[in-house]
Each structure stands twice: as structure tokens, then as C-alpha cells.
Design a protein around this motif. Structure first.
Motif, PDB file in Angstrom:
ATOM      1  N   THR A  34       0.957  -1.190   0.144  1.00  0.00           N
ATOM      2  CA  THR A  34       0.074  -0.019  -0.036  1.00  0.00           C
ATOM      3  C   THR A  34       0.810   1.253   0.077  1.00  0.00           C
ATOM      4  OG1 THR A  34      -0.080  -0.023   2.478  1.00  0.00           O
ATOM      5  CG2 THR A  34      -1.836  -1.069   1.132  1.00  0.00           C
ATOM      6  N   VAL A  35       0.160   2.491  -0.380  1.00  0.00           N
ATOM      7  CA  VAL A  35       0.830   3.753  -0.530  1.00  0.00           C
ATOM      8  C   VAL A  35       0.021   4.536   0.439  1.00  0.00           C
ATOM      9  CG1 VAL A  35       1.800   5.666  -1.875  1.00  0.00           C
ATOM     10  CG2 VAL A  35       1.998   3.167  -2.647  1.00  0.00           C
ATOM     11  N   THR A  36       0.722   5.186   1.200  1.00  0.00           N
ATOM     12  CA  THR A  36       0.078   6.329   1.966  1.00  0.00           C
ATOM     13  C   THR A  36       0.398   7.824   1.242  1.00  0.00           C
ATOM     14  OG1 THR A  36       0.191   5.236   4.039  1.00  0.00           O
ATOM     15  CG2 THR A  36      -0.127   7.572   4.157  1.00  0.00           C
ATOM     16  N   VAL A  37      -0.575   8.370   0.585  1.00  0.00           N
ATOM     17  CA  VAL A  37      -0.396   9.778   0.035  1.00  0.00           C
ATOM     18  C   VAL A  37      -0.404  10.947   0.971  1.00  0.00           C
ATOM     19  CG1 VAL A  37      -1.229  11.034  -1.846  1.00  0.00           C
ATOM     20  CG2 VAL A  37      -1.447   8.564  -2.189  1.00  0.00           C
ATOM     21  N   SER A  38       0.694  11.342   0.943  1.00  0.00           N
ATOM     22  CA  SER A  38       0.685  12.734   1.900  1.00  0.00           C
ATOM     23  C   SER A  38       0.664  13.937   1.112  1.00  0.00           C
ATOM     24  CB  SER A  38       1.575  12.628   2.972  1.00  0.00           C
ATOM     25  OG  SER A  38       1.859  11.371   3.664  1.00  0.00           O
ATOM     26  N   SER A  39       0.543  14.998   1.892  1.00  0.00           N
ATOM     27  CA  SER A  39       0.295  16.293   1.310  1.00  0.00           C
ATOM     28  C   SER A  39       1.764  16.631   0.997  1.00  0.00           C
ATOM     29  CB  SER A  39      -0.202  17.343   2.003  1.00  0.00           C
ATOM     30  OG  SER A  39      -0.002  18.709   1.559  1.00  0.00           O
ATOM     31  N   GLU A  40       2.183  17.296   0.006  1.00  0.00           N
ATOM     32  CA  GLU A  40       3.553  17.885  -0.539  1.00  0.00           C
ATOM     33  C   GLU A  40       3.653  19.094  -0.275  1.00  0.00           C
ATOM     34  OE1 GLU A  40       5.531  15.731  -3.947  1.00  0.00           O
ATOM     35  OE2 GLU A  40       3.444  15.344  -4.525  1.00  0.00           O
ATOM     36  N   LYS A  44      -4.853  25.217   2.229  1.00  0.00           N
ATOM     37  CA  LYS A  44      -6.379  24.436   2.524  1.00  0.00           C
ATOM     38  C   LYS A  44      -6.449  23.627   1.367  1.00  0.00           C
ATOM     39  CE  LYS A  44     -11.111  26.470   2.497  1.00  0.00           C
ATOM     40  NZ  LYS A  44     -11.999  27.561   2.471  1.00  0.00           N
ATOM     41  N   ILE A  45      -7.080  22.515   1.957  1.00  0.00           N
ATOM     42  CA  ILE A  45      -7.793  21.690   0.893  1.00  0.00           C
ATOM     43  C   ILE A  45      -8.950  22.021   0.185  1.00  0.00           C
ATOM     44  CG2 ILE A  45      -8.500  19.160   0.495  1.00  0.00           C
ATOM     45  CD1 ILE A  45      -6.872  18.335   2.977  1.00  0.00           C
ATOM     46  N   LEU A  46      -8.894  22.067  -1.077  1.00  0.00           N
ATOM     47  CA  LEU A  46     -10.026  22.686  -1.837  1.00  0.00           C
ATOM     48  C   LEU A  46     -11.051  21.447  -2.210  1.00  0.00           C
ATOM     49  CD1 LEU A  46      -8.415  25.429  -4.120  1.00  0.00           C
ATOM     50  CD2 LEU A  46      -9.571  25.762  -2.061  1.00  0.00           C
ATOM     51  N   SER A  47     -10.500  20.476  -2.648  1.00  0.00           N
ATOM     52  CA  SER A  47     -11.090  19.149  -3.020  1.00  0.00           C
ATOM     53  C   SER A  47     -10.525  17.997  -2.677  1.00  0.00           C
ATOM     54  CB  SER A  47     -11.512  19.292  -4.470  1.00  0.00           C
ATOM     55  OG  SER A  47     -10.349  19.230  -5.219  1.00  0.00           O
ATOM     56  N   LEU A  48     -11.012  17.048  -2.502  1.00  0.00           N
ATOM     57  CA  LEU A  48     -10.689  15.616  -2.235  1.00  0.00           C
ATOM     58  C   LEU A  48     -11.587  14.595  -2.611  1.00  0.00           C
ATOM     59  CD1 LEU A  48      -7.968  14.266  -1.659  1.00  0.00           C
ATOM     60  CD2 LEU A  48      -8.615  13.969   0.810  1.00  0.00           C
ATOM     61  N   ASN A  49     -11.799  14.462  -3.883  1.00  0.00           N
ATOM     62  CA  ASN A  49     -12.815  13.701  -4.441  1.00  0.00           C
ATOM     63  C   ASN A  49     -12.658  12.115  -4.458  1.00  0.00           C
ATOM     64  OD1 ASN A  49     -14.313  16.286  -5.140  1.00  0.00           O
ATOM     65  ND2 ASN A  49     -13.029  16.226  -6.914  1.00  0.00           N
ATOM     66  N   ALA A  62      -7.018  13.536  -7.954  1.00  0.00           N
ATOM     67  CA  ALA A  62      -8.058  13.227  -7.005  1.00  0.00           C
ATOM     68  C   ALA A  62      -8.485  14.560  -6.104  1.00  0.00           C
ATOM     69  CB  ALA A  62      -7.677  12.013  -6.044  1.00  0.00           C
ATOM     70  N   GLY A  63      -7.680  15.565  -5.874  1.00  0.00           N
ATOM     71  CA  GLY A  63      -7.968  16.480  -5.387  1.00  0.00           C
ATOM     72  C   GLY A  63      -7.148  17.761  -5.340  1.00  0.00           C
ATOM     73  N   ALA A  64      -6.959  18.899  -4.472  1.00  0.00           N
ATOM     74  CA  ALA A  64      -6.379  19.913  -4.963  1.00  0.00           C
ATOM     75  C   ALA A  64      -6.265  20.719  -3.783  1.00  0.00           C
ATOM     76  CB  ALA A  64      -6.767  20.876  -5.994  1.00  0.00           C
ATOM     77  N   SER A 173       2.539  22.431  -8.879  1.00  0.00           N
ATOM     78  CA  SER A 173       2.053  21.136  -9.140  1.00  0.00           C
ATOM     79  C   SER A 173       2.023  19.912  -8.002  1.00  0.00           C
ATOM     80  CB  SER A 173       3.377  20.493 -10.224  1.00  0.00           C
ATOM     81  OG  SER A 173       4.460  20.229  -9.475  1.00  0.00           O
ATOM     82  N   ARG A 174       2.881  20.503  -7.053  1.00  0.00           N
ATOM     83  CA  ARG A 174       2.536  19.693  -5.704  1.00  0.00           C
ATOM     84  C   ARG A 174       1.346  19.630  -5.055  1.00  0.00           C
ATOM     85  NH1 ARG A 174       8.564  19.453  -2.749  1.00  0.00           N
ATOM     86  NH2 ARG A 174       9.797  18.686  -4.736  1.00  0.00           N
ATOM     87  N   CYS A 175       0.670  20.708  -5.513  1.00  0.00           N
ATOM     88  CA  CYS A 175      -0.808  21.110  -4.988  1.00  0.00           C
ATOM     89  C   CYS A 175      -1.684  20.218  -5.590  1.00  0.00           C
ATOM     90  CB  CYS A 175      -1.163  22.702  -5.015  1.00  0.00           C
ATOM     91  SG  CYS A 175      -0.198  23.748  -4.068  1.00  0.00           S
TER      92      CYS A 175
END
Length: 296
Positions: A34-40, A44-49, A62-64, A173-175
Motif C-alpha cells: 500500500t501507499v500512503t499519499v501525503s500532502s507535499e 487549504k484542501i479545496l477538494s478531495l474527491n 483526485a484533489g487539490a 504541481s505539488r498542490c
């Protein structure tokens, strides 16, 4: 960050029933990488669909995270670069006047030289004309040097600002939130509207198509197994429901370890065993942490 945890195994490649008394050589549980995706970045998280159980494609957004400040900084840098480039001197145009003066002075030198040959001019006049030409040529060289240095300085500053812009582009791009692998979301840790700090876990995704059974073999069994070997994996669904799957040994531990309490081996008296990974293709029936058996 990658980690190995138990995961849902998605496949019944062979629906061959086994009775509860089936002999086996080792047992274990089904796991997945598995991979845990972390914020780079922070913001503020605008979306996480996505929700737990969703299938997500690798590289698909998947989000921004909010990029407003970064976009404004980029526009400011772009304006500074444009202003800097507009101040770049046009060397050829700015020295054109001096070139014309030099050309005129060269003509004057030739005219005086002809007059000197005819005795109609003095040597002083010829010397003065040559001196005037040398002065103009010196002024031209100085102007070209000064303007070239100015232009080079502008180029250096422009390149530095371009590098700053590239850094901002990288931050933007990291956002963009995406998964590095295709798989199923098994956990979600953040929601839109929350603040994401750099390194904060956002969600966890597992490759559901390619999973493996981590089984344990005794040292006496090692002679009978090798990587690449085909084996039979038996998934236990409980209530006397068992199904067989083709598996391939992909890894054998170099060092032994004590038998996990939840694992039985063929030789229950053995204290030390070797972990073995057996790859199994999943079709969605085997679940997280399901018990499995191996038959050589």
C-alpha cells in the motif's frame, strides 16, 4: 511512503472447492503493498474527491490544495521578467551613431593623407585626424563593453527569476493530489476545507489486483521451495468454504524469525521459520487479512 500491510486480495482464479481437512504445507494471511499519499505542500484542501472503497487511477487528479498565493507570486515574477527584458539595451542601435562617426573620421583621415601627399596638408593635420579616429574607436569599444555587461547582467537576473518561477511551478504541481499507483482507497484521513501541512497523510491506497500471501516455512521445507515456483494457495472463507488459487513464490526471507502466534506450520514444534511471499492474482473475493494455506 510505501508500506506492506494486509490488504484485500481480489481474485478467485480457480474456484475449486477444498474440504476442511485438506493437507497443507504452510499458512499465513493475505497482504498487499500500500501507499500512503501525503500532502507535499501546505495549504487549504479545496477538494478531495474520493471515498473509502473507490478505485483510483495512478496519476489522475483526485484533489487539490489552494494555489492562490503561488499563482499571484508567479504573475509577479512574470511581470518582473517582462520589465527586465524590456530594459535590455539594443547594442547595435546604440552604437550605430559611433560607427557612423568612425566611418566619417576614416574618410577624413584618407582625405588628409592624400592632401599630405600633394603637399596641401600638414603632418599635424594628419596626426590630429588619426588621433580623433583612435578616440572614436576607443569610445566604440567602451560602449560595446558597457552595453554587453548590462545585457549580460539582465540575462543573469532573468535566468534567476526564471528559476524562481520554475520553483513556483513545482510548488503548484505539488498542490495537485494524485496516487502514484492504481488501486483501491482503503483509508481517508482528510476532508475538503481542512488545512494540510507538508507531510500530512491524506489517504491510503492499495494495489488490489496484485496481492500476496505471507506464509511461513520451516527450515526443513526450504529445500523444497524456490523463487518462481508455482504453488497452490487456498483461501479460507470460513463455514467450510475454501477455494484454490494458483500462486507464485516471489520472495524468501534470508533470515529466520520466531513463529508468529497466529500462524501454524506443518511442524508445530519448530520455533524458527522463514517468511515467504506468494503472489496471487485477485478478482475481488479474498478480503483483508484473510487466512490462507499453501500446498506445494
Amino acid at each position: 511512503m510505501k508500506q506492506i500491510i494486509p490488504s484485500i486480495l481480489t481474485g478467485l482464479l480457480a474456484l475449486s472447492s477444498c474440504n476442511s481437512g485438506q493437507d497443507y504445507d504452510a499458512t499465513g494471511i493475505f497482504e498487499s503493498t500500500t501507499v500512503t499519499v501525503s500532502s507535499e505542500t501546505s495549504g487549504k484542501i479545496l477538494s478531495l474527491n474520493l471515498t473509502e472503497g473507490d478505485t483510483i487511477e495512478a496519476g489522475i487528479m483526485a484533489g487539490a490544495i489552494d494555489t492562490t498565493l503561488l499563482v499571484l507570486q508567479r504573475k509577479q515574477l512574470a511581470g518582473q521578467i517582462a520589465a527586465l527584458e524590456s530594459s535590455r539595451p539594443d547594442i547595435s542601435r546604440q552604437i550605430e551613431s559611433l560607427r557612423q562617426q568612425i566611418a566619417q573620421q576614416e574618410n577624413e583621415c584618407r582625405r588628409i593623407a592624400n592632401l599630405l601627399d600633394d603637399g596641401a596638408a600638414t603632418q599635424k593635420q594628419a596626426d590630429d585626424a588619426e588621433a580623433g579616429l583612435r578616440i572614436l574607436q576607443g569610445q566604440l569599444a567602451a560602449s560595446i563593453s558597457s552595453l554587453s555587461k548590462n545585457s549580460a547582467s539582465i540575462t543573469d537576473n532573468s535566468i534567476a527569476m526564471s528559476h524562481q518561477m520554475a520553483q513556483i511551478d513545482e510548488q503548484i504541481s505539488r498542490c495537485r493530489i494524485s496516487s502514484p499507483i492504481t488501486g483501491t482507497v482503503i483509508a481517508k484521513y482528510a476532508e475538503p476545507g481542512e488545512f494540510a501541512a507538508t507531510g500530512r497523510p491524506l489517504f491510503k491506497v492499495a494495489d488490489m489486483d496484485n496481492v500476496y500471501l505471507r506464509a511461513y516455512f520451516t527450515s526443513t521445507q526450504l529445500a523444497d521451495i524456490h523463487t518462481g515456483q508455482k504453488v497452490t494457495v487456498i483461501a479460507d472463507y470460513g463455514a467450510d468454504r475454501q477455494f484454490e488459487y494458483p500462486g507464485t513464490i516471489i520472495w524468501i526471507a534470508d533470515e529466520s524469525e520466531f513463529t508468529p502466534k497466529s500462524v501454524q506450520t506443518r511442524d508445530t514444534r519448530a520455533d524458527l521459520v522463514y517468511a515467504v511471499k506468494i503472489a496471487v492474482k485477485n478478482d475481488g473475493h479474498i478480503k483483508l487479512g484473510m487466512y490462507g494455506e499453501v500446498r506445494l
